[in-house]
Design an enzyme around this catalytic site. Structure first.
Site, mmCIF file in Angstrom:
data_model
loop_
_atom_site.group_PDB
_atom_site.id
_atom_site.type_symbol
_atom_site.label_atom_id
_atom_site.label_comp_id
_atom_site.label_asym_id
_atom_site.label_seq_id
_atom_site.Cartn_x
_atom_site.Cartn_y
_atom_site.Cartn_z
ATOM 1 C CG PHE A 14 37.569 136.678 39.992
ATOM 2 C CD1 PHE A 14 38.290 137.640 40.673
ATOM 3 C CD2 PHE A 14 38.277 135.615 39.439
ATOM 4 C CE1 PHE A 14 39.662 137.566 40.797
ATOM 5 C CE2 PHE A 14 39.653 135.518 39.560
ATOM 6 C CZ PHE A 14 40.350 136.500 40.234
ATOM 7 C CB CYS A 15 38.533 140.490 37.871
ATOM 8 S SG CYS A 15 39.603 141.653 36.996
ATOM 9 C CB VAL A 16 36.160 142.345 34.018
ATOM 10 C CG1 VAL A 16 35.181 143.002 33.061
ATOM 11 C CG2 VAL A 16 37.506 143.044 33.935
#
Length: 573
Positions: free
Chosen positions: A301-303
């Site tokens: 998720f994301c980074v």
């Protein structure tokens, strides 16, 4: 232009509380566009505007100013189409309606000027952002002397609202941030991050949680979730009814999750390579060992998606392929389009970070939190200035905003590497342009089906940028990849459980489409949550159903403590 400091606007507001001149300049029309506030922003940037266009804008401005003044002299109330001024106190009183209308007129033409600047796209974006920040900060709604709602509350409460507001402001000054929720209403492990499980491994960078099965049988291959290290993991496990973690467990998956450490001075020399080798790769190794499987369903998720993708590329270079599938939620691999965050990234700003914390040091979590709040200043800063300080209202409890306030530090060397090699130089997408953990990185070597999700209103990871990952992963076998576009933003789009029956998502059966906008034009909108589509994808790659494990871990990796573990409870100073 100077480096933009997100804290500067709030500090400037604090200094203006005893000075009437700045807000007075904003709530009255100027004699001409050249007299408008913050024109020095354009001058400082060396911005040039076509003289003919400037003359046209100035003529239009003066015409609207004249009409506004005429309406005021005739006691004709202006129409205020802005939710900040929707209350009756703004609409029913001529002076307050006029001040709001004047402010909106000035703001509208400042933005028009910024848009008319003749500059390269990056400079223009920075100018627009800086002007918008100043406009937001100087709204008459942000000051007691020009906010009729706060004045009414002051009179009705006989001064109590102001006293409480000052008390809350002083408390926030002690904390170094604006309170967005009643933080006393939540406790990690008690009423957020409550899905049952155990920590089965830990090192200096993370704890690995294995969640307790909720079904009698589970898929052979487990699901390993890698959340972003710039926030606490429990955005994926807020409450039972909106927990991504619990949903996956309920679907019959053995779920492992990385709970990143909140770095202190003992981790101030940790690098990006460390996060890949000691973090994601180690988590993959332990999850495979405990489940006795050669592959897992990987999730980022994301980074966290950037980290797990880099880890899988490193392992692929070593001839290892431990993922039967890869899920990426609002993740950047191609950093060509980084949305409004791009205003914080240029050679000067990155070099400054490298000089200060590039070899040793920490990026404080409060700096990151301030930066992200500045992206939506009206919602995440000034809204609370008005309610908490001017009106003396206590912020209500809200789990997502509690999580938002629970910031995380980052090791300086890791952050600087990430900033330069991804946001600034966009090398991750280029095969073999980067060397990580001793291996050249080629995302194209990740030979596994991918589920890629983007949020349509995401201001941190524009959905077109998430879509761009399709060109990097399995480029020769795009039919194995699934792209889903959800409604709403970076967080609300992701945390959208089926039971709520909210929002919608888009699917396109043509998996060979390479242009984002063309994909959307031919996509079909479906009501509700995208989670069931993801669940079906995971099920396809999870292997056969087997008896659920009775105990967490194994003889090598034994349970250390109950979830959510110690690491997530460490708060940034």
């Amino acid at each position: 232009m100077k480096t933009f400091d997100p804290q500067a606007m709030y500090s400037e507001w604090m200094s203006q509380l005893a000075n009437q001149k700045p807000w007075q300049e904003w709530v009255k029309p100027a004699n001409s566009l050249t007299d408008l506030p913050v024109m020095d922003v354009l001058k400082e940037a060396g911005a040039k505007i076509d003289p003919a266009l400037f003359t046209k804008l100035q003529s239009q401005y003066m015409q609207e100013f004249g009409q506004l003044w005429q309406d005021f002299t005739l006691s004709k109330l202006p129409t205020l189409n802005d939710r900040r001024f929707s209350a009756a106190d703004w609409q029913n009183h001529a002076m307050h309606a006029y001040s709001a209308a004047s402010y909106l007129l000035n703001a509208r033409f400042l933005l028009a000027l910024a848009e008319a600047v003749d500059a390269n796209p990056k400079t223009k974006q920075k100018i627009n952002f800086a002007v918008q920040q100043m406009i937001d900060a100087m709204s008459p709604a942000n000051f007691l002397v020009t906010n009729p709602e706060a004045q009414t509350r002051l009179i009705e409460s006989k001064g109590e609202s102001l006293a409480k507001g000052i008390s809350q402001m002083l408390a926030d000054m002690q904390k170094g941030r604006i309170s967005q929720t009643d933080e006393s209403a939540f406790e990690v492990g008690k009423n957020v991050a409550t899905t049952e499980g155990n920590v089965v491994f830990e090192n200096r960078l993370f704890q690995l949680i294995q969640y307790t099965p909720l079904t009698k049988t589970v898929h052979q291959r487990p699901l390993l979730m890698v959340p972003p290290c710039i926030n606490k993991f429990y955005i994926l496990d807020l409450q039972p009814e909106n927990s991504v973690v619990r949903y996956a467990v309920e679907q019959g998956h053995t779920v492992f999750l990385v709970s990143w450490a909140n770095p202190d001075e003992h981790l101030d020399q940790v690098t990006w390579d460390d996060y890949i080798e000691e973090g994601a790769i180690k988590a993959l190794e332990v999850a495979c060992a405990i489940s006795k499987q050669a592959q897992v369903n990987a999730f980022g998720f994301c980074v966290g998606g950037t980290i797990v993708s880099t880890a899988l590329a490193v392992l692929a270079a070593r001839g290892e392929h431990p993922a039967s599938s890869l899920t990426l939620l609002t993740t950047l691999l191609d950093f060509s389009e980084t949305g409004v965050l791009d205003v914080f990234v240029d050679e000067m700003q990155v070099a400054m970070r490298e000089q200060t914390i590039g070899k040793k040091g920490l990026l404080p979590g409060r700096d990151l939190a301030s930066t992200f709040s500045s992206l939506r200043a009206n919602d995440l800063v000034w809204n609370y200035v008005q309610s908490n300080y001017l009106k003396g209202e206590a912020p209500p409890p809200f789990d997502l905003l509690y999580w938002n306030s629970d910031s995380t530090n980052l090791p300086g060397p890791m952050f600087c590497w990430y900033l330069r090699n991804t946001y600034l130089e966009n090398k991750l997408k280029v095969p073999n342009a980067l060397q990580v953990a001793g291996e050249h990185v080629d995302l194209g070597l990740i030979d596994t089906p991918c589920f890629i999700y983007g949020s349509r209103e995401d201001h941190i990871v524009p959905w077109q940028a998430a879509f761009a990952s399709l060109a990097l992963l399995n480029p020769a076998q795009r039919e194995r990849n699934v792209f889903v576009l959800g409604a709403s933003g970076h967080i609300a789009g992701v945390v959208n459980p089926p039971a709520k029956k909210k929002r919608s998502y888009w699917l396109n059966e043509d998996r060979q489409q390479t242009v984002a906008d063309a994909w959307l034009a031919a996509a079909t909108e479906h009501a509700g949550s995208w989670w069931p589509v993801w669940a079906e994808f995971l099920s396809t790659h999870g292997g056969k159903m087997v008896k659920a494990p009775v105990q967490p871990g194994n003889t090598q990796f034994k349970a250390i403590e109950a979830a959510p573990g110690r690491y997530v409870k460490v708060r940034a100073a």
